[in-house]
Design a protein around this motif. Structure first.
Motif, mmCIF file in Angstrom:
data_model
loop_
_atom_site.group_PDB
_atom_site.id
_atom_site.type_symbol
_atom_site.label_atom_id
_atom_site.label_comp_id
_atom_site.label_asym_id
_atom_site.label_seq_id
_atom_site.Cartn_x
_atom_site.Cartn_y
_atom_site.Cartn_z
ATOM 1 N N LEU A 22 -6.735 5.266 1.339
ATOM 2 C CA LEU A 22 -6.306 4.370 2.412
ATOM 3 C C LEU A 22 -7.172 3.119 2.359
ATOM 4 O O LEU A 22 -8.393 3.214 2.235
ATOM 5 C CB LEU A 22 -6.462 5.097 3.754
ATOM 6 N N ASN A 73 -8.222 0.078 4.534
ATOM 7 C CA ASN A 73 -8.231 -0.478 5.889
ATOM 8 C C ASN A 73 -8.771 -1.898 5.835
ATOM 9 O O ASN A 73 -9.846 -2.130 5.277
ATOM 10 C CB ASN A 73 -9.158 0.345 6.795
ATOM 11 N N TYR A 129 -10.014 -4.889 8.230
ATOM 12 C CA TYR A 129 -10.418 -5.256 9.583
ATOM 13 C C TYR A 129 -10.682 -6.755 9.621
ATOM 14 O O TYR A 129 -11.630 -7.228 8.986
ATOM 15 C CB TYR A 129 -11.722 -4.566 9.971
ATOM 16 N N MET A 162 -11.210 0.608 15.316
ATOM 17 C CA MET A 162 -10.429 1.832 15.137
ATOM 18 C C MET A 162 -10.951 2.860 16.132
ATOM 19 O O MET A 162 -12.131 3.197 16.124
ATOM 20 C CB MET A 162 -10.557 2.344 13.700
ATOM 21 N N HIS A 174 -10.974 9.220 16.371
ATOM 22 C CA HIS A 174 -9.886 10.076 15.886
ATOM 23 C C HIS A 174 -10.475 11.093 14.912
ATOM 24 O O HIS A 174 -11.627 10.971 14.496
ATOM 25 C CB HIS A 174 -8.821 9.229 15.163
ATOM 26 N N ASP A 233 -9.601 12.929 11.062
ATOM 27 C CA ASP A 233 -8.737 12.892 9.879
ATOM 28 C C ASP A 233 -8.241 14.323 9.688
ATOM 29 O O ASP A 233 -9.002 15.181 9.214
ATOM 30 C CB ASP A 233 -9.539 12.466 8.640
ATOM 31 N N PHE A 272 -20.069 2.280 13.154
ATOM 32 C CA PHE A 272 -19.281 3.508 12.979
ATOM 33 C C PHE A 272 -19.752 4.521 14.015
ATOM 34 O O PHE A 272 -20.937 4.829 14.093
ATOM 35 C CB PHE A 272 -19.514 4.036 11.566
ATOM 36 N N LEU A 308 -22.553 0.644 9.260
ATOM 37 C CA LEU A 308 -22.134 0.736 7.856
ATOM 38 C C LEU A 308 -22.189 -0.652 7.249
ATOM 39 O O LEU A 308 -21.569 -1.593 7.758
ATOM 40 C CB LEU A 308 -20.717 1.307 7.748
ATOM 41 N N HIS A 311 -14.383 10.270 14.900
ATOM 42 C CA HIS A 311 -15.101 9.092 14.414
ATOM 43 C C HIS A 311 -14.220 7.865 14.576
ATOM 44 O O HIS A 311 -13.002 7.995 14.744
ATOM 45 C CB HIS A 311 -15.496 9.278 12.940
ATOM 46 N N ILE A 326 -14.383 3.112 14.431
ATOM 47 C CA ILE A 326 -15.140 1.867 14.259
ATOM 48 C C ILE A 326 -15.105 1.110 15.587
ATOM 49 O O ILE A 326 -14.041 0.686 16.039
ATOM 50 C CB ILE A 326 -14.532 1.007 13.126
ATOM 51 N N ARG A 353 -13.701 -7.007 7.137
ATOM 52 C CA ARG A 353 -14.257 -5.819 6.480
ATOM 53 C C ARG A 353 -13.132 -5.039 5.827
ATOM 54 O O ARG A 353 -12.030 -4.951 6.367
ATOM 55 C CB ARG A 353 -14.951 -4.940 7.508
ATOM 56 N N ASN A 357 -12.415 -1.190 4.212
ATOM 57 C CA ASN A 357 -12.911 0.179 4.036
ATOM 58 C C ASN A 357 -11.889 0.972 3.243
ATOM 59 O O ASN A 357 -10.690 0.901 3.513
ATOM 60 C CB ASN A 357 -13.147 0.825 5.410
ATOM 61 N N THR A 374 -10.794 4.791 2.181
ATOM 62 C CA THR A 374 -10.970 6.181 2.599
ATOM 63 C C THR A 374 -10.209 7.057 1.617
ATOM 64 O O THR A 374 -8.981 6.995 1.553
ATOM 65 C CB THR A 374 -10.459 6.339 4.044
ATOM 66 N N ARG A 406 -9.007 10.629 0.094
ATOM 67 C CA ARG A 406 -8.733 11.977 0.603
ATOM 68 C C ARG A 406 -7.885 12.779 -0.382
ATOM 69 O O ARG A 406 -6.974 12.235 -1.014
ATOM 70 C CB ARG A 406 -7.970 11.922 1.930
HETATM 71 O O1 LIG Z 1 -13.276 2.033 8.523
HETATM 72 C C1 LIG Z 1 -13.941 3.058 8.522
HETATM 73 O O2 LIG Z 1 -15.128 3.082 8.165
HETATM 74 C C2 LIG Z 1 -13.323 4.354 8.998
HETATM 75 C C3 LIG Z 1 -11.871 4.471 8.657
HETATM 76 C C4 LIG Z 1 -11.270 5.755 9.130
HETATM 77 O O3 LIG Z 1 -11.864 6.537 9.818
HETATM 78 C C5 LIG Z 1 -9.898 6.114 8.708
HETATM 79 O O4 LIG Z 1 -9.227 5.306 8.064
HETATM 80 O O5 LIG Z 1 -9.452 7.228 9.021
#
Ligand SMILES: O=C(O)CCC(=O)C(=O)O
Ligand SMILES: [Mn+2]
Length: 223
Positions: free
Chosen positions: A106, A108, A110, A116, A119, A121, A142, A158, A175, A177, A206, A208, A210, A212
């Protein structure tokens, strides 16, 4: 040096150095050229996220009025996602401690002011694989708590190049942001906060990633 923030939540400050961050940013820009950022919306309400997203990998995470899910194609263009950036796969191989590859990366994005909410995952079938995240661009606050929504939370900053691994007992912690740190604030002129994706993300933004594992990896002991 890795720091266990809580058991299973491992912070690797400065995991990617400057050249590695630039390489990763170029790979992300290529993935975004194939799968342009979109604005996800909340299930049911259709309220837009403040974070823009895209994905790389065989599966991408999307959210819209129909719910959260993984799918093999971009929700707007219908095209398959680009392959996961090679540098991100190397980070997974080094940090995940899991024998199978990630399927979803993913992305992200920002802009300053995006956040964020807290939530978990938990849309993945393979919960024995950790989530590995990599940060580029502006520093961010974070927040992390526990497996229950009301559990007490703490926060960590972070920085660009940091890696965070959320696995084992921390795999299902809440967790999010809280905020980005403005580029003109405490880290003005710091070379670590370079604009990571010019043209794709406003200055001070920013990115990020992720990573998975989504489907059950074959040959893994069942949990
Ligand atoms: O941006 C982040 O550091 C966390 C992103 C996150 O938790 C997510 O995409 O599920
Ligand atoms: Mn998350």
């Amino acid at each position: 040096m890795a720091v266990a923030l809580v058991p299973g939540l491992i912070h690797h400050p400065g995991y990617l150095d400057g050249p590695a961050r630039r390489r990763l940013a170029a790979e992300v820009a290529a993935a975004l050229a194939a799968a342009p950022p979109f604005t996800p919306t909340m299930p049911r309400t259709g309220k837009p996220f403040s974070v823009r997203m895209s994905n790389a990998g065989t599966l991408g995470w999307v959210s819209d009025v129909r719910g959260y899910r993984y799918q093999p194609a971009h929700p707007e263009t219908g095209a398959p996602w680009a392959p996961i950036p090679a540098s991100a796969l190397r980070a997974w191989a080094a940090l995940a401690g899991f024998p199978a590859e990630p399927e979803a990366c993913l992305i992200n994005l920002y802009a300053p002011g995006a956040r964020m909410g807290l939530h978990q995952d938990r849309d993945e079938a393979e919960l024995s694989a950790p989530v590995v995240s990599l940060s580029l661009g502006a520093p961010a606050l974070f927040r992390y708590g526990g497996p229950r929504r009301g559990d007490p939370t703490r926060s960590v900053r972070l920085m660009p190049g940091d890696a965070l691994v959320m696995g084992g007992p921390a795999r299902l912690i809440h967790h999010g942001i809280d905020r980005l740190y403005p580029a003109d604030d405490l880290l003005a002129d710091d070379p670590l906060t370079e604009d990571p994706l010019p043209g794709l993300l406003p200055a001070g933004g920013r990115c990020n990633l992720t990573l998975r594992r989504v489907t059950r990896a074959t040959g893994m002991p069942s949990s």
